[in-house]
Design a protein around this motif. Structure first.
Motif, PDB file in Angstrom:
ATOM      1  N   TRP A  55       0.849  -1.196   0.000  1.00  0.00           N
ATOM      2  CA  TRP A  55       0.000   0.000   0.000  1.00  0.00           C
ATOM      3  C   TRP A  55       0.879   1.238   0.000  1.00  0.00           C
ATOM      4  CZ3 TRP A  55      -5.313  -0.188  -0.184  1.00  0.00           C
ATOM      5  CH2 TRP A  55      -5.854  -1.467  -0.090  1.00  0.00           C
ATOM      6  N   ILE A  56       0.496   2.229  -0.783  1.00  0.00           N
ATOM      7  CA  ILE A  56       1.251   3.480  -0.894  1.00  0.00           C
ATOM      8  C   ILE A  56       0.344   4.639  -0.498  1.00  0.00           C
ATOM      9  CG2 ILE A  56       2.501   5.054  -2.444  1.00  0.00           C
ATOM     10  CD1 ILE A  56       3.932   2.410  -2.113  1.00  0.00           C
ATOM     11  N   LEU A  57       0.816   5.446   0.442  1.00  0.00           N
ATOM     12  CA  LEU A  57       0.129   6.677   0.838  1.00  0.00           C
ATOM     13  C   LEU A  57       0.885   7.838   0.204  1.00  0.00           C
ATOM     14  CD1 LEU A  57      -1.841   8.410   2.472  1.00  0.00           C
ATOM     15  CD2 LEU A  57      -0.296   8.165   4.430  1.00  0.00           C
ATOM     16  N   THR A  58       0.191   8.614  -0.613  1.00  0.00           N
ATOM     17  CA  THR A  58       0.785   9.770  -1.281  1.00  0.00           C
ATOM     18  C   THR A  58       0.183  11.036  -0.691  1.00  0.00           C
ATOM     19  OG1 THR A  58       0.953   8.480  -3.308  1.00  0.00           O
ATOM     20  CG2 THR A  58       1.238  10.860  -3.501  1.00  0.00           C
ATOM     21  N   LEU A  59       1.049  11.913  -0.197  1.00  0.00           N
ATOM     22  CA  LEU A  59       0.624  13.199   0.357  1.00  0.00           C
ATOM     23  C   LEU A  59       1.121  14.315  -0.546  1.00  0.00           C
ATOM     24  CD1 LEU A  59       1.583  12.684   4.112  1.00  0.00           C
ATOM     25  CD2 LEU A  59      -0.660  12.396   3.058  1.00  0.00           C
ATOM     26  N   PHE A  60       0.215  15.190  -0.946  1.00  0.00           N
ATOM     27  CA  PHE A  60       0.568  16.340  -1.773  1.00  0.00           C
ATOM     28  C   PHE A  60       0.659  17.555  -0.855  1.00  0.00           C
ATOM     29  CE2 PHE A  60      -1.554  13.327  -4.496  1.00  0.00           C
ATOM     30  CZ  PHE A  60      -0.709  13.272  -5.583  1.00  0.00           C
TER      31      PHE A  60
ATOM     32  N   CYS B  99      -4.301  16.965   1.046  1.00  0.00           N
ATOM     33  CA  CYS B  99      -4.661  16.176  -0.128  1.00  0.00           C
ATOM     34  C   CYS B  99      -3.862  14.868  -0.100  1.00  0.00           C
ATOM     35  CB  CYS B  99      -4.355  16.981  -1.390  1.00  0.00           C
ATOM     36  SG  CYS B  99      -5.015  16.239  -2.865  1.00  0.00           S
ATOM     37  N   LYS B 100      -4.548  13.733  -0.183  1.00  0.00           N
ATOM     38  CA  LYS B 100      -3.888  12.442  -0.015  1.00  0.00           C
ATOM     39  C   LYS B 100      -4.569  11.375  -0.862  1.00  0.00           C
ATOM     40  CE  LYS B 100      -6.742  12.132   4.059  1.00  0.00           C
ATOM     41  NZ  LYS B 100      -6.795  12.179   5.493  1.00  0.00           N
ATOM     42  N   ILE B 101      -3.785  10.363  -1.235  1.00  0.00           N
ATOM     43  CA  ILE B 101      -4.284   9.226  -2.013  1.00  0.00           C
ATOM     44  C   ILE B 101      -3.714   7.958  -1.390  1.00  0.00           C
ATOM     45  CG2 ILE B 101      -4.243   8.064  -4.247  1.00  0.00           C
ATOM     46  CD1 ILE B 101      -3.881  10.812  -5.531  1.00  0.00           C
ATOM     47  N   LEU B 102      -4.567   6.953  -1.215  1.00  0.00           N
ATOM     48  CA  LEU B 102      -4.126   5.641  -0.739  1.00  0.00           C
ATOM     49  C   LEU B 102      -4.301   4.655  -1.886  1.00  0.00           C
ATOM     50  CD1 LEU B 102      -3.098   3.919   1.601  1.00  0.00           C
ATOM     51  CD2 LEU B 102      -5.479   3.559   2.281  1.00  0.00           C
ATOM     52  N   SER B 103      -3.214   3.983  -2.263  1.00  0.00           N
ATOM     53  CA  SER B 103      -3.229   3.081  -3.420  1.00  0.00           C
ATOM     54  C   SER B 103      -2.738   1.693  -3.024  1.00  0.00           C
ATOM     55  CB  SER B 103      -2.298   3.598  -4.516  1.00  0.00           C
ATOM     56  OG  SER B 103      -2.590   4.925  -4.834  1.00  0.00           O
ATOM     57  N   GLU B 104      -3.377   0.673  -3.592  1.00  0.00           N
ATOM     58  CA  GLU B 104      -2.885  -0.696  -3.433  1.00  0.00           C
ATOM     59  C   GLU B 104      -2.083  -1.043  -4.681  1.00  0.00           C
ATOM     60  OE1 GLU B 104      -4.378  -5.210  -2.412  1.00  0.00           O
ATOM     61  OE2 GLU B 104      -5.829  -3.777  -3.183  1.00  0.00           O
ATOM     62  N   ILE B 105      -0.874  -1.541  -4.476  1.00  0.00           N
ATOM     63  CA  ILE B 105       0.004  -1.918  -5.577  1.00  0.00           C
ATOM     64  C   ILE B 105       0.068  -3.440  -5.625  1.00  0.00           C
ATOM     65  CG2 ILE B 105       2.320  -1.702  -6.564  1.00  0.00           C
ATOM     66  CD1 ILE B 105       0.745   0.960  -6.243  1.00  0.00           C
ATOM     67  N   ILE B 106      -0.284  -3.993  -6.770  1.00  0.00           N
ATOM     68  CA  ILE B 106      -0.257  -5.447  -6.956  1.00  0.00           C
ATOM     69  C   ILE B 106       0.771  -5.760  -8.026  1.00  0.00           C
ATOM     70  CG2 ILE B 106      -1.591  -7.472  -7.609  1.00  0.00           C
ATOM     71  CD1 ILE B 106      -4.092  -5.886  -6.711  1.00  0.00           C
ATOM     72  N   HIS B 107       1.765  -6.558  -7.679  1.00  0.00           N
ATOM     73  CA  HIS B 107       2.812  -6.944  -8.622  1.00  0.00           C
ATOM     74  C   HIS B 107       2.407  -8.219  -9.342  1.00  0.00           C
ATOM     75  CE1 HIS B 107       5.720  -3.999  -7.214  1.00  0.00           C
ATOM     76  NE2 HIS B 107       5.340  -4.289  -5.983  1.00  0.00           N
ATOM     77  N   PHE B 108       2.737  -8.307 -10.592  1.00  0.00           N
ATOM     78  CA  PHE B 108       2.438  -9.491 -11.383  1.00  0.00           C
ATOM     79  C   PHE B 108       3.076 -10.731 -10.766  1.00  0.00           C
ATOM     80  CE2 PHE B 108       3.378 -12.393 -14.926  1.00  0.00           C
ATOM     81  CZ  PHE B 108       2.093 -12.661 -15.324  1.00  0.00           C
TER      82      PHE B 108
ATOM     83  N   ARG C  40       6.047  19.962  -2.168  1.00  0.00           N
ATOM     84  CA  ARG C  40       6.597  18.641  -2.505  1.00  0.00           C
ATOM     85  C   ARG C  40       5.523  17.556  -2.385  1.00  0.00           C
ATOM     86  NH1 ARG C  40       9.168  19.943   2.595  1.00  0.00           N
ATOM     87  NH2 ARG C  40       8.079  18.808   4.213  1.00  0.00           N
ATOM     88  N   VAL C  41       5.899  16.377  -2.822  1.00  0.00           N
ATOM     89  CA  VAL C  41       5.050  15.195  -2.710  1.00  0.00           C
ATOM     90  C   VAL C  41       5.808  14.181  -1.863  1.00  0.00           C
ATOM     91  CG1 VAL C  41       3.975  13.311  -3.988  1.00  0.00           C
ATOM     92  CG2 VAL C  41       4.007  15.597  -4.967  1.00  0.00           C
ATOM     93  N   LYS C  42       5.127  13.580  -0.885  1.00  0.00           N
ATOM     94  CA  LYS C  42       5.739  12.557  -0.046  1.00  0.00           C
ATOM     95  C   LYS C  42       4.989  11.250  -0.240  1.00  0.00           C
ATOM     96  CE  LYS C  42       7.886  14.619   3.917  1.00  0.00           C
ATOM     97  NZ  LYS C  42       7.885  14.623   5.381  1.00  0.00           N
ATOM     98  N   MET C  43       5.736  10.145  -0.284  1.00  0.00           N
ATOM     99  CA  MET C  43       5.120   8.834  -0.447  1.00  0.00           C
ATOM    100  C   MET C  43       5.626   7.905   0.658  1.00  0.00           C
ATOM    101  SD  MET C  43       5.374   8.508  -4.562  1.00  0.00           S
ATOM    102  CE  MET C  43       4.094   7.286  -4.749  1.00  0.00           C
TER     103      MET C  43
END
Length: 50
Positions: free
Chosen positions: A2-7, A33-42, A11-14
């Protein structure tokens, strides 16, 4: 993963988390402003045989 991105203003922090619960907790605490993303690797699918 999971990646949390803060704007922020200048700057942008991850941030990277291994589980959803920890990521969700930090997402709720973060301001702005923030985004929570799930990263799935092949490769994760290859390991399971899918």
């Amino acid at each position: 993963m999971w990646i949390l991105t803060l704007f922020l203003h200048d700057r942008v922090k991850m941030f990277e988390y291994d589980n959803k619960d920890e990521a969700r907790t930090e997402f709720e605490k973060a301001n702005g402003c923030k985004i929570l993303s799930e990263i799935i690797h092949f490769r994760d699918f290859e390991k399971r045989g899918s």
